[in-house]
Motif scaffolding. Structure first.
Motif, PDB file in Angstrom:
ATOM      1  N   GLN A 245     -64.070   4.498  41.640  1.00  0.00           N
ATOM      2  CA  GLN A 245     -63.169   3.717  40.806  1.00  0.00           C
ATOM      3  C   GLN A 245     -63.092   2.267  41.278  1.00  0.00           C
ATOM      4  N   ALA A 246     -63.077   2.073  42.581  1.00  0.00           N
ATOM      5  CA  ALA A 246     -63.059   0.716  43.125  1.00  0.00           C
ATOM      6  C   ALA A 246     -64.332  -0.031  42.744  1.00  0.00           C
ATOM      7  N   TYR A 247     -65.462   0.657  42.814  1.00  0.00           N
ATOM      8  CA  TYR A 247     -66.742   0.052  42.415  1.00  0.00           C
ATOM      9  C   TYR A 247     -66.719  -0.330  40.929  1.00  0.00           C
ATOM     10  N   ARG A 248     -66.251   0.582  40.084  1.00  0.00           N
ATOM     11  CA  ARG A 248     -66.208   0.305  38.640  1.00  0.00           C
ATOM     12  C   ARG A 248     -65.312  -0.885  38.326  1.00  0.00           C
ATOM     13  N   ALA A 249     -64.154  -0.926  38.989  1.00  0.00           N
ATOM     14  CA  ALA A 249     -63.223  -2.029  38.720  1.00  0.00           C
ATOM     15  C   ALA A 249     -63.861  -3.369  39.054  1.00  0.00           C
ATOM     16  N   ALA A 250     -64.639  -3.402  40.153  1.00  0.00           N
ATOM     17  CA  ALA A 250     -65.224  -4.671  40.591  1.00  0.00           C
ATOM     18  C   ALA A 250     -66.476  -5.042  39.801  1.00  0.00           C
ATOM     19  N   PHE A 251     -67.388  -4.089  39.599  1.00  0.00           N
ATOM     20  CA  PHE A 251     -68.709  -4.430  39.073  1.00  0.00           C
ATOM     21  C   PHE A 251     -68.912  -4.065  37.608  1.00  0.00           C
ATOM     22  N   THR A 252     -68.026  -3.266  37.032  1.00  0.00           N
ATOM     23  CA  THR A 252     -68.105  -2.970  35.602  1.00  0.00           C
ATOM     24  C   THR A 252     -67.096  -3.797  34.819  1.00  0.00           C
ATOM     25  N   PHE A 253     -65.866  -3.891  35.343  1.00  0.00           N
ATOM     26  CA  PHE A 253     -64.809  -4.624  34.646  1.00  0.00           C
ATOM     27  C   PHE A 253     -64.523  -5.992  35.268  1.00  0.00           C
ATOM     28  N   SER A 254     -65.220  -6.337  36.340  1.00  0.00           N
ATOM     29  CA  SER A 254     -65.072  -7.646  37.008  1.00  0.00           C
ATOM     30  C   SER A 254     -63.635  -7.934  37.411  1.00  0.00           C
ATOM     31  N   ASP A 255     -62.923  -6.899  37.790  1.00  0.00           N
ATOM     32  CA  ASP A 255     -61.533  -7.047  38.217  1.00  0.00           C
ATOM     33  C   ASP A 255     -61.482  -6.816  39.734  1.00  0.00           C
ATOM     34  N   ILE A 256     -61.750  -7.886  40.484  1.00  0.00           N
ATOM     35  CA  ILE A 256     -61.829  -7.773  41.940  1.00  0.00           C
ATOM     36  C   ILE A 256     -60.473  -7.406  42.541  1.00  0.00           C
ATOM     37  N   GLY A 257     -59.400  -7.976  42.002  1.00  0.00           N
ATOM     38  CA  GLY A 257     -58.067  -7.697  42.520  1.00  0.00           C
ATOM     39  C   GLY A 257     -57.721  -6.222  42.415  1.00  0.00           C
ATOM     40  N   ARG A 258     -58.000  -5.615  41.259  1.00  0.00           N
ATOM     41  CA  ARG A 258     -57.707  -4.199  41.083  1.00  0.00           C
ATOM     42  C   ARG A 258     -58.581  -3.347  42.005  1.00  0.00           C
ATOM     43  N   SER A 259     -59.841  -3.753  42.145  1.00  0.00           N
ATOM     44  CA  SER A 259     -60.738  -3.031  43.045  1.00  0.00           C
ATOM     45  C   SER A 259     -60.223  -3.059  44.484  1.00  0.00           C
ATOM     46  N   LEU A 260     -59.760  -4.214  44.924  1.00  0.00           N
ATOM     47  CA  LEU A 260     -59.237  -4.326  46.287  1.00  0.00           C
ATOM     48  C   LEU A 260     -57.904  -3.594  46.428  1.00  0.00           C
ATOM     49  N   ALA A 261     -57.142  -3.508  45.347  1.00  0.00           N
ATOM     50  CA  ALA A 261     -55.902  -2.734  45.389  1.00  0.00           C
ATOM     51  C   ALA A 261     -56.211  -1.251  45.589  1.00  0.00           C
ATOM     52  N   ILE A 262     -57.231  -0.749  44.890  1.00  0.00           N
ATOM     53  CA  ILE A 262     -57.649   0.647  45.082  1.00  0.00           C
ATOM     54  C   ILE A 262     -58.134   0.857  46.511  1.00  0.00           C
ATOM     55  N   SER A 263     -58.897  -0.104  47.029  1.00  0.00           N
ATOM     56  CA  SER A 263     -59.388   0.004  48.403  1.00  0.00           C
ATOM     57  C   SER A 263     -58.239  -0.014  49.406  1.00  0.00           C
ATOM     58  N   THR A 264     -57.221  -0.808  49.131  1.00  0.00           N
ATOM     59  CA  THR A 264     -56.057  -0.859  50.023  1.00  0.00           C
ATOM     60  C   THR A 264     -55.302   0.464  50.007  1.00  0.00           C
ATOM     61  N   VAL A 265     -55.125   1.034  48.823  1.00  0.00           N
ATOM     62  CA  VAL A 265     -54.481   2.356  48.730  1.00  0.00           C
ATOM     63  C   VAL A 265     -55.294   3.388  49.494  1.00  0.00           C
ATOM     64  N   LEU A 266     -56.605   3.328  49.335  1.00  0.00           N
ATOM     65  CA  LEU A 266     -57.493   4.257  50.035  1.00  0.00           C
ATOM     66  C   LEU A 266     -57.368   4.103  51.539  1.00  0.00           C
ATOM     67  N   LEU A 267     -57.288   2.862  52.001  1.00  0.00           N
ATOM     68  CA  LEU A 267     -57.115   2.593  53.427  1.00  0.00           C
ATOM     69  C   LEU A 267     -55.805   3.177  53.937  1.00  0.00           C
ATOM     70  N   GLY A 268     -54.736   3.002  53.169  1.00  0.00           N
ATOM     71  CA  GLY A 268     -53.439   3.541  53.570  1.00  0.00           C
ATOM     72  C   GLY A 268     -53.456   5.062  53.647  1.00  0.00           C
ATOM     73  N   ILE A 269     -54.116   5.707  52.675  1.00  0.00           N
ATOM     74  CA  ILE A 269     -54.202   7.171  52.677  1.00  0.00           C
ATOM     75  C   ILE A 269     -54.982   7.660  53.892  1.00  0.00           C
ATOM     76  N   ILE A 270     -56.095   6.999  54.188  1.00  0.00           N
ATOM     77  CA  ILE A 270     -56.894   7.383  55.351  1.00  0.00           C
ATOM     78  C   ILE A 270     -56.073   7.264  56.628  1.00  0.00           C
ATOM     79  N   ALA A 271     -55.335   6.160  56.769  1.00  0.00           N
ATOM     80  CA  ALA A 271     -54.527   5.948  57.976  1.00  0.00           C
ATOM     81  C   ALA A 271     -53.483   7.041  58.135  1.00  0.00           C
TER      82      ALA A 271
END
Length: 288
Positions: A245-271
């Motif tokens: 989903q993070a990849y799609r947000a960045a490279f399909t929809f060109s929404d870098i902010g949303r992609s990084l938000a998904i990555s941040t959520v993912l980072l928090g879950i991993i932690a």
């Protein structure tokens, strides 16, 4: 003349610099970028928590989150159990054991992307040898990664084939670190094979297994290449994990902010999960 107390830090400096540059800095950039967005004019602007608010109202995000958690709930204990079983299998110095050890770690030499391509050919519904074998024994051809019901489990199988041999090496090192005198003492006390495994091997393997579980969790939450190559998140979103989903947000929809938000959520879950795993795998003495 540099004081001797600073000598260890000098040796650690290259590793610490690499950790700062290639690990911590990207994390800070991702967290900061999750608070930004791109305007219609292509300008980067601060949007606060808008990206996270969008995710909170996005049913596709929640479905991907459930898929990601379910995927990791299955694959992490499976990989740990398979790796531990393989480590026990090749631990004893049996004839030709070097050959089996080499065979088990060979998947490490194949990149994840190439592994996905090879499995795509191997499991192909028309020409794949796996379906040919299943038809030969009377089970019938299976859709595997092309099926809504089987796709996620197929990816779990591919990831386990790729990673079990790698984690086996860490557990094998842990088995070799157990002093033989401990087993000898247990045998003298009358312990049979199962009792030695339960009361000697498992307790002394707690730390290596905790390390493998934590490291494996961090890697599997970032599982991406086979999803991208084999399923593209399908069929019907059954393999759409958060990383995809993070990849799609960045490279399909060109929404870098949303992609990084998904990555941040993912980072928090991993932690959070890593902390829980460390607490769960602590020995009774460490828990006091």
């Amino acid at each position: 003349m540099i004081s001797s107390r600073w000598t260890p830090f000098l040796f650690l400096a290259p590793a610490l610099a690499g950790l700062l540059i290639f690990r911590l800095t990207p994390i800070l950039v991702a967290v900061g970028g999750s608070l930004s967005g791109v305007s219609l004019m292509g300008e980067l602007r601060y949007v606060g928590l808008e990206n996270f608010e969008y995710l909170a109202d996005d049913p596709e995000f929640w479905e991907s989150l459930r898929t990601t958690l379910y995927f990791n709930l299955l694959i992490n204990p499976i990989q740990l159990a398979v790796a531990f079983a393989l480590a026990l299998l090749v631990f004893r110095p049996l004839p030709g054991v070097w050959f089996y050890r080499t065979l088990l770690v060979l998947p490490m030499a194949v990149s994840t992307g190439i592994s996905a391509v090879l499995f795509g050919l191997f499991l192909d519904g028309n020409l794949g040898p796996m379906n040919g074998f299943l038809e030969w024994i009377g089970i019938g051809a299976q859709p595997f990664h092309r099926s809504h019901d089987q796709a996620l489990y197929t990816l779990i199988g591919i990831a386990t084939w790729k990673g079990a041999g790698y984690w086996m090496l860490f557990l094998l090192a842990g088995l070799y670190s157990i002093p033989s005198t401990v087993y000898e003492a247990a045998t003298i006390d009358g312990a049979n094979g199962w009792q030695r495994f339960r009361y000697v091997t498992l307790p002394l393997m707690r730390k290596p297994m905790a390390f493998v579980l934590v490291a494996d969790t961090a890697i599997n939450f970032l599982f991406f290449a086979p999803v991208y190559i084999l399923t593209s998140g399908g069929p019907s979103g059954s393999t759409s994990v958060l990383m995809f989903q993070a990849y799609r947000a960045a490279f399909t929809f060109s929404d870098i902010g949303r992609s990084l938000a998904i990555s941040t959520v993912l980072l928090g879950i991993i932690a959070i999960i890593v902390v829980l795993e460390f607490r769960f795998m602590r020995s009774p003495e460490e828990a006091k």
